[in-house]
Design a protein around this motif. Sequence first.
Motif, mmCIF file in Angstrom:
data_model
loop_
_atom_site.group_PDB
_atom_site.id
_atom_site.type_symbol
_atom_site.label_atom_id
_atom_site.label_comp_id
_atom_site.label_asym_id
_atom_site.label_seq_id
_atom_site.Cartn_x
_atom_site.Cartn_y
_atom_site.Cartn_z
ATOM 1 N N PHE A 17 0.834 -1.204 0.000
ATOM 2 C CA PHE A 17 0.000 0.000 0.000
ATOM 3 C C PHE A 17 0.870 1.256 0.000
ATOM 4 O O PHE A 17 1.916 1.312 0.648
ATOM 5 N N LEU B 45 -6.155 4.136 2.111
ATOM 6 C CA LEU B 45 -6.761 3.029 1.382
ATOM 7 C C LEU B 45 -7.359 2.033 2.360
ATOM 8 O O LEU B 45 -6.838 1.817 3.459
ATOM 9 N N GLU C 200 -8.893 -2.507 -1.108
ATOM 10 C CA GLU C 200 -8.667 -1.679 -2.292
ATOM 11 C C GLU C 200 -7.332 -2.055 -2.926
ATOM 12 O O GLU C 200 -6.367 -1.300 -2.914
ATOM 13 N N SER C 201 -7.282 -3.260 -3.478
ATOM 14 C CA SER C 201 -6.072 -3.783 -4.108
ATOM 15 C C SER C 201 -6.484 -4.913 -5.045
ATOM 16 O O SER C 201 -7.584 -5.472 -4.910
#
Length: 521
Positions: free
Chosen positions: A334, A340, A344-345
């Motif tokens: 990240f 984030l 969210e990846s």
Amino acid sequence: MIGSCSFVLVLLIVGAESKILSGSLDTFENFHFLARFCFRPHNGKASFNFTYRRENVDGVLPTYNSLLMYYDGKKQWDAAYKTPLTCHEKVNLLTDQNDNDQIAELRETEEKYCSQEDNTAPLINCTSNFENKKAIYALGDPNIVTFHNGYIGFQNSRARWWYFAVSNCDNPNGVTRMTYTVELTNGNTFWTKHVSADEIGILETDIVFVVLFIYLVIASSKVARILANRQLYHTSFKIFMASVTLQAITAVILVIFRCMINMNGEENKVLKYFGKAVGVIAETLFILLLILLSKGWTVVRGRLSTQGTMILSASVTFYFLAQVVTLFWSAYMFDPGAVLYEYESPPGYVVIACLTLMWIWFCTCNYHTLTNYPDQNKFYGIFFAAYSIWFLAKPIMVLIAAFQLEDHYREKAVNVVLNSNLFFGYSVFLVLTRPSTNNKMFPYNVKTSQIGVSETADDVVDGGRPKASSFERANMFRASGAVNGGRSDAYAVGFSSVSYNAESGNMDLFNPYTAQDPPHI
């Protein structure tokens, strides 16, 4: 700015998301991100110490490092971070809007720093002591600049993310090598001091869930003891026990982790991700349990086909690995300069997709089981409805968190929803498997001591066709009885199941409650 040839060496005691940062910075970048923190509307404070060696450009002009402070917004941090703007242009984003209130030049001539807050933008207020703070030069080396005990107060119209960066736009070698200590706080109480505003309240919430999950462990242990006494303690309930116990352990570990932050501001990432890893195992086991039960395992059948077992094993293993990769990604991949959420990846999106596909699989298996065993509709009706909600809650919450919730509110909202969903899932299963005569949804019909013998006898071909399994015979017996008071005659006379006795060749009826009803759990 020499961004293409930057080399950064940051030696931190704790990670960049911690509340107290201490380390050294050596980079060829003229503009470098240092830390971020979400301050409450009032009582926010940043305290720091800096030591660095000033350098001269062409042997004439001395250059100084500056501390830059951006708040969240399209015209501030979003415009400055990882954009094609030059170092001077990034600094000008602050000078054009706030008359240098968000720039602290770490030099001896810095006298005036703060101004009163207006009603149009979040500003640094006049609790700063920079107006009287002079640089201290080390004896014997006038080029060593040291700032001790500097602090800046923050006040905002709402909880707001602030981003700290250091710059030295006039030095072709980038930010001058420096050591630093930064402490970011919200007030002075144990519950808020070292806690980012987006996480305030999570510790209190987690303590509540620790109590709830421990209660579930105790309650499920009592149910397990009753089921074991009735020889109904099936493997499916053992998987549930393992899952809920691991979830309780996860909750305890995360409470310890957050207590450590609240006490000293240091984030123990090893403890954090160990707790999350245990939680991943707990969730994976529960998903495995739900898929197995949707196929009728330990309810209407004693085993799965070889092909079905292989597909299930591969699917659950893939989901588990995707969860592990998601944790690794959030820990090491990240961007520290961006706020984030954990999913969210790319691997996070894979996890959500897998969970959605497993829900579809879960629905399909429930449909086929109910079609073939309609007498189990009381159990599978509630089971399907409750766990469809459980499966979909996480993907829906992740989407809402990613696209709808504000960054300063997202962490605590997601924490409450996902923990509540886990508690809901475990509680429903405990209610469904409660061994009470009043529980018409009770799924187990065959004694554990009779499964091995009767399933072996199932393989014997009689008259050219295999004999019905013990689970099928139990359900046929229940379905054949006339309904009496909402239950079959088998229940009316005190019997709840039937199985095949390989030695005598007869069906054996048994009463799991023996002479008295079990206590209501």
